[in-house]
Scaffold this motif. Structure first.
Motif, short mmCIF file in Angstrom:
data_model
loop_
_atom_site.label_atom_id
_atom_site.label_comp_id
_atom_site.label_asym_id
_atom_site.label_seq_id
_atom_site.Cartn_x
_atom_site.Cartn_y
_atom_site.Cartn_z
N ASP A 19 0.19 -80.08 -36.04
CA ASP A 19 0.83 -78.85 -35.90
C ASP A 19 1.76 -78.06 -37.14
N LYS A 22 -0.81 -77.17 -39.75
CA LYS A 22 -1.43 -75.91 -39.32
C LYS A 22 -0.57 -74.75 -39.81
N SER A 23 0.86 -74.93 -39.38
CA SER A 23 1.74 -73.60 -39.31
C SER A 23 1.88 -73.26 -40.83
N ASN A 26 -1.33 -71.42 -41.98
CA ASN A 26 -1.46 -70.07 -41.29
C ASN A 26 -0.34 -69.20 -41.71
N GLN A 27 -0.36 -68.72 -43.22
CA GLN A 27 0.53 -68.00 -43.78
C GLN A 27 0.13 -66.89 -44.20
N LEU A 90 7.97 -75.98 -37.31
CA LEU A 90 6.82 -75.06 -37.65
C LEU A 90 7.26 -74.00 -38.33
N LEU A 92 6.89 -69.97 -39.28
CA LEU A 92 6.26 -68.92 -38.75
C LEU A 92 5.52 -68.33 -39.83
N PRO A 93 4.30 -67.62 -39.53
CA PRO A 93 3.48 -67.07 -40.25
C PRO A 93 3.98 -66.27 -41.40
N LYS A 95 6.73 -66.81 -43.29
CA LYS A 95 7.75 -67.68 -43.99
C LYS A 95 7.63 -67.82 -45.03
N THR A 207 11.45 -70.16 -38.99
CA THR A 207 11.31 -71.44 -38.85
C THR A 207 11.56 -71.78 -37.44
#
Length: 333
Positions: A19, A22-23, A26-27, A90, A92-93, A95, A207
């Motif tokens: 997880d 993947k975070s 996924n940016q 995680l 956030l996209p 970040k 985050t």
């Protein structure tokens, strides 16, 4: 050459790691602008194959301590800026796009701490505030001592997943990554504090911080005996790590006074636990009193350090039940 190196760390824990990975993938920032290194102390075919297929560096070092592989990841990183991500947290996209923008804006910036938003287990929040309710603060190198006591109220030295630091600061002090164990987020902060670089504390939430039964922020679903055992082990390691920072890195006031206080408070927390076997000093109680002098319950709690183990146990059991009930009633924070 990537501008940012994301170092994802995992120690004896793999259930949340994909997880986190993947975070980081996924940016909104273009993938050519950053690299991902995963530093861990175990092998896992599923995770290792995923890293290989997605072009990430897989750094696996089997050690009894949880920092040697992080030092190796720093050495192998290529970016000017390092963004840390714990295996259970995680990004956030947006970040990394925000991290790049802020470091590009401030030429002498060495340390950026962004805000976090917490959640329990796998209950991801459906709505996330954009910011926390405090003002952003930019600290120039020459102003650090003046504003230190104020910025510490914002917890700028907690949670590695919200810390972004210029690589030069770490490579100049790489030996400490092998010496300091538990308090790595504090290590990053204090190394930046004594460096020539500026610092920035941002209220923007970038985050997500996961709280679960396998970390010390949440005790839900653990037996009290298991929690006490882990807590004693953690506090001993944390106190030792802070002592290294205090004795070998930080030499000036007001930093020394603050670290002395934090070390003493944690020694008291440790002594309240049954069978912790810590020998307190007068200064530990003085630091505790300074913090809790207007809090009668806090003062009474310190007296438990002198109590027999069965009374400590009763107090901890009561606190344990309160925290469990609190966790059940509050998911996001």
């Amino acid at each position: 050459m990537p501008y940012i190196s994301v170092i994802i760390t995992a120690y004896n824990r793999k259930q949340f790691l994909l997880d986190a990975i993947k975070s980081a993938l996924n940016q909104t920032l273009n993938r050519t602008e950053y690299e991902i290194l995963v530093a861990k102390n175990f092998k896992d075919d599923n995770i290792d194959n995923y890293l290989y297929k997605n072009g990430m560096k897989n750094i696996t070092i089997f050690k009894s301590i949880n920092n040697g592989y992080i030092a190796e990841a720093v050495k192998q990183s290529s970016g000017e800026i390092i963004s840390f991500l714990n295996d259970d947290d995680l990004f956030l996209p947006s970040k990394l796009e925000n991290v790049q923008r802020i470091f590009n804006k401030y030429e002498n910036l060495g340390y950026l701490k962004n805000a976090t938003y917490g959640f329990l287990n796998d209950k991801l929040p459906t709505q996330i505030p954009e910011k926390r309710n405090y003002q952003d603060i930019y600290i120039r190198h020459e102003e650090k001592k003046k504003v230190f006591n104020y910025i510490m109220k914002l917890q700028p030295d907690g949670n590695s997943s919200s810390i972004n630091i210029r690589k030069e600061i770490l490579t100049n002090n790489i030996d400490f990554l092998y010496k300091v164990d538990t308090a790595l987020d504090s290590l990053y902060f204090y190394l930046a504090l004594i460096s020539k670089f500026d610092m920035h504390i941002s209220s923007k939430i970038l985050t997500l911080r996961r709280h679960h039964q396998y970390n010390l922020s949440v005790i839900q679903d653990q037996s009290i005996d298991n929690w006490i055992s882990h807590r004693i082990k953690f506090l001993n390691s944390y106190i030792n790590s802070l002592s290294i920072i205090r004795n070998e890195i930080v030499y000036e006031q007001p930093y020394l006074e603050y670290l002395d206080q934090i070390i003493s408070l944690n020694r008291i927390y440790l002594a309240i636990l049954p069978n912790s076997n810590v020998k307190l000093k007068i200064r530990d109680y003085l630091h505790w009193y300074k913090v809790y002098r207007r809090n009668p319950k806090g003062i009474l709690a310190s007296l438990l350090t002198l109590a027999p183990n069965f009374l400590k146990r009763l107090y901890i059991e009561r606190s344990y039940r309160k925290i469990i009930n609190s966790n059940k009633n509050s998911i996001y924070f």
